[in-house]
Design a protein around this motif. Structure first.
Motif, mmCIF file in Angstrom:
data_model
loop_
_atom_site.group_PDB
_atom_site.id
_atom_site.type_symbol
_atom_site.label_atom_id
_atom_site.label_comp_id
_atom_site.label_asym_id
_atom_site.label_seq_id
_atom_site.Cartn_x
_atom_site.Cartn_y
_atom_site.Cartn_z
ATOM 1 N N ARG A 1 1.172 -1.575 -0.305
ATOM 2 C CA ARG A 1 0.097 0.133 0.300
ATOM 3 C C ARG A 1 1.069 1.262 0.008
ATOM 4 O O ARG A 1 1.954 1.293 0.232
ATOM 5 C CB ARG A 1 -0.751 -0.193 1.416
ATOM 6 C CG ARG A 1 -2.082 -1.191 1.565
ATOM 7 C CD ARG A 1 -2.703 -1.284 2.309
ATOM 8 N NE ARG A 1 -2.111 -1.304 3.680
ATOM 9 C CZ ARG A 1 -2.112 -1.368 5.020
ATOM 10 N NH1 ARG A 1 -4.468 -0.727 5.094
ATOM 11 N NH2 ARG A 1 -2.099 -1.702 5.679
ATOM 12 N N LEU A 2 0.341 2.422 -0.360
ATOM 13 C CA LEU A 2 1.171 3.358 -0.243
ATOM 14 C C LEU A 2 0.200 4.353 0.723
ATOM 15 O O LEU A 2 -0.692 4.667 0.911
ATOM 16 C CB LEU A 2 0.886 4.666 -1.703
ATOM 17 C CG LEU A 2 2.191 4.942 -2.036
ATOM 18 C CD1 LEU A 2 3.172 4.140 -2.831
ATOM 19 C CD2 LEU A 2 1.842 5.848 -3.605
ATOM 20 N N LEU A 3 1.480 4.919 1.378
ATOM 21 C CA LEU A 3 1.407 6.375 2.905
ATOM 22 C C LEU A 3 1.794 7.986 2.209
ATOM 23 O O LEU A 3 2.922 7.443 1.999
ATOM 24 C CB LEU A 3 1.440 5.472 3.571
ATOM 25 C CG LEU A 3 1.339 6.518 5.337
ATOM 26 C CD1 LEU A 3 0.020 6.469 4.826
ATOM 27 C CD2 LEU A 3 2.100 6.044 6.468
ATOM 28 N N SER A 4 0.715 8.130 2.266
ATOM 29 C CA SER A 4 1.184 9.346 2.137
ATOM 30 C C SER A 4 0.872 10.247 3.056
ATOM 31 O O SER A 4 0.112 10.732 3.473
ATOM 32 C CB SER A 4 1.078 10.246 0.536
ATOM 33 O OG SER A 4 -0.775 10.190 0.344
ATOM 34 N N GLY A 5 1.703 11.927 3.357
ATOM 35 C CA GLY A 5 1.227 12.812 4.134
ATOM 36 C C GLY A 5 0.801 14.508 3.774
ATOM 37 O O GLY A 5 0.789 14.153 3.094
ATOM 38 N N PRO A 6 0.370 14.217 4.725
ATOM 39 C CA PRO A 6 0.098 13.923 6.397
ATOM 40 C C PRO A 6 -1.148 12.637 6.030
ATOM 41 O O PRO A 6 -1.922 12.927 5.786
ATOM 42 C CB PRO A 6 -0.472 15.076 7.052
ATOM 43 C CG PRO A 6 -1.884 15.994 5.793
ATOM 44 C CD PRO A 6 -0.538 15.979 4.626
ATOM 45 N N GLY A 7 -0.509 11.832 6.716
ATOM 46 C CA GLY A 7 -1.564 10.730 6.860
ATOM 47 C C GLY A 7 -1.348 9.609 8.080
ATOM 48 O O GLY A 7 0.057 9.759 8.336
#
Length: 220
Positions: free
Chosen positions: A143-149
């Motif tokens: 999965r991909l996580l991008s900030g803010p997150g």
């Protein structure tokens, strides 16, 4: 029987590794199923038929298109020479359905490292399109996580968690429930510090303030 196409989850199957494990994750009553090229063959091997099949069908042979049509599948033939891969086009079709979730199967494994890396890169494109996507394999979940997150881990099905920066750096990383904690720290693309952390409790969490991070969960 006419299948409904206005569904909340779209499952996209590519032509890579596809086993009974992946097939059992599909809910044919409620999922919209899209296959890319040989993904249709993999799906049929487990007694399932796609709603939509796209591709140039260079792997299956062009005659397979007629076989799919006879089973009520909507087929979108693509030229052999094109600007996007078969999987990319299948995901374009998926995003047009405006689903809440996209599950990608059969996108990992095989002999072509270039295709596998390009497939993983599509997670970033989907994130830019505002779509939640998961790429799943018997041994890994991506999965991909991008900030803010913030990302949640609900079970220990996948024991190991690796954080690989996609952007040049990912800042403000915090973890909860992992063996090696990070507290407002930075990881850099090309570094290996984020590899092979371990879940010690669930639910666990990873949050980032800025940047894009590929989160890979592994069984072993």
């Amino acid at each position: 029987m006419v299948r409904r196409l206005d569904k909340n989850r779209v499952v996209v199957i590519a032509g890579g590794d596809f086993s009974r494990f992946e097939a059992e994750l599909i809910r044919p009553e409620t999922d919209l199923i899209i296959t890319a090229d040989a993904g249709a063959v993999s799906l049929e091997a487990h007694g399932l038929v796609p709603d939509i099949a796209v591709g140039d069908f260079d792997t299956t042979g062009i005659d397979y298109i007629e076989t799919l049509k006879q089973k009520g599948v909507r087929v979108i033939p693509l030229p052999a020479e094109k600007e996007v891969t078969d999987l990319h086009f299948a995901l374009l079709c998926a995003t047009r359905q405006k689903p809440d979730e996209i599950l990608i199967l059969g996108a990992l494994g095989g002999d072509r490292a270039d295709h596998m890396l390009a497939n993983i890169g599509l997670l970033e494109w989907l994130k830019e399109e505002g779509k939640n996507a998961t790429m799943l394999h018997p041994a890994n979940r991506l999965r991909l996580l991008s900030g803010p997150g913030k990302m949640k881990f609900d079970s220990k099905e996948f024991q190991y968690v690796s954080l690989l920066p996609v952007s040049r750096k990912v800042t403000g990383i915090e973890t909860d429930g992992l063996k090696y904690p990070l507290k407002k720290e930075t990881l850099y693309r090309g570094g290996t510090r984020g590899i092979s952390n371990e879940l010690v409790k669930v639910p666990a969490f990873v949050s980032v303030e800025e940047g894009i991070c590929l989160v890979i969960e592994s069984r072993e």
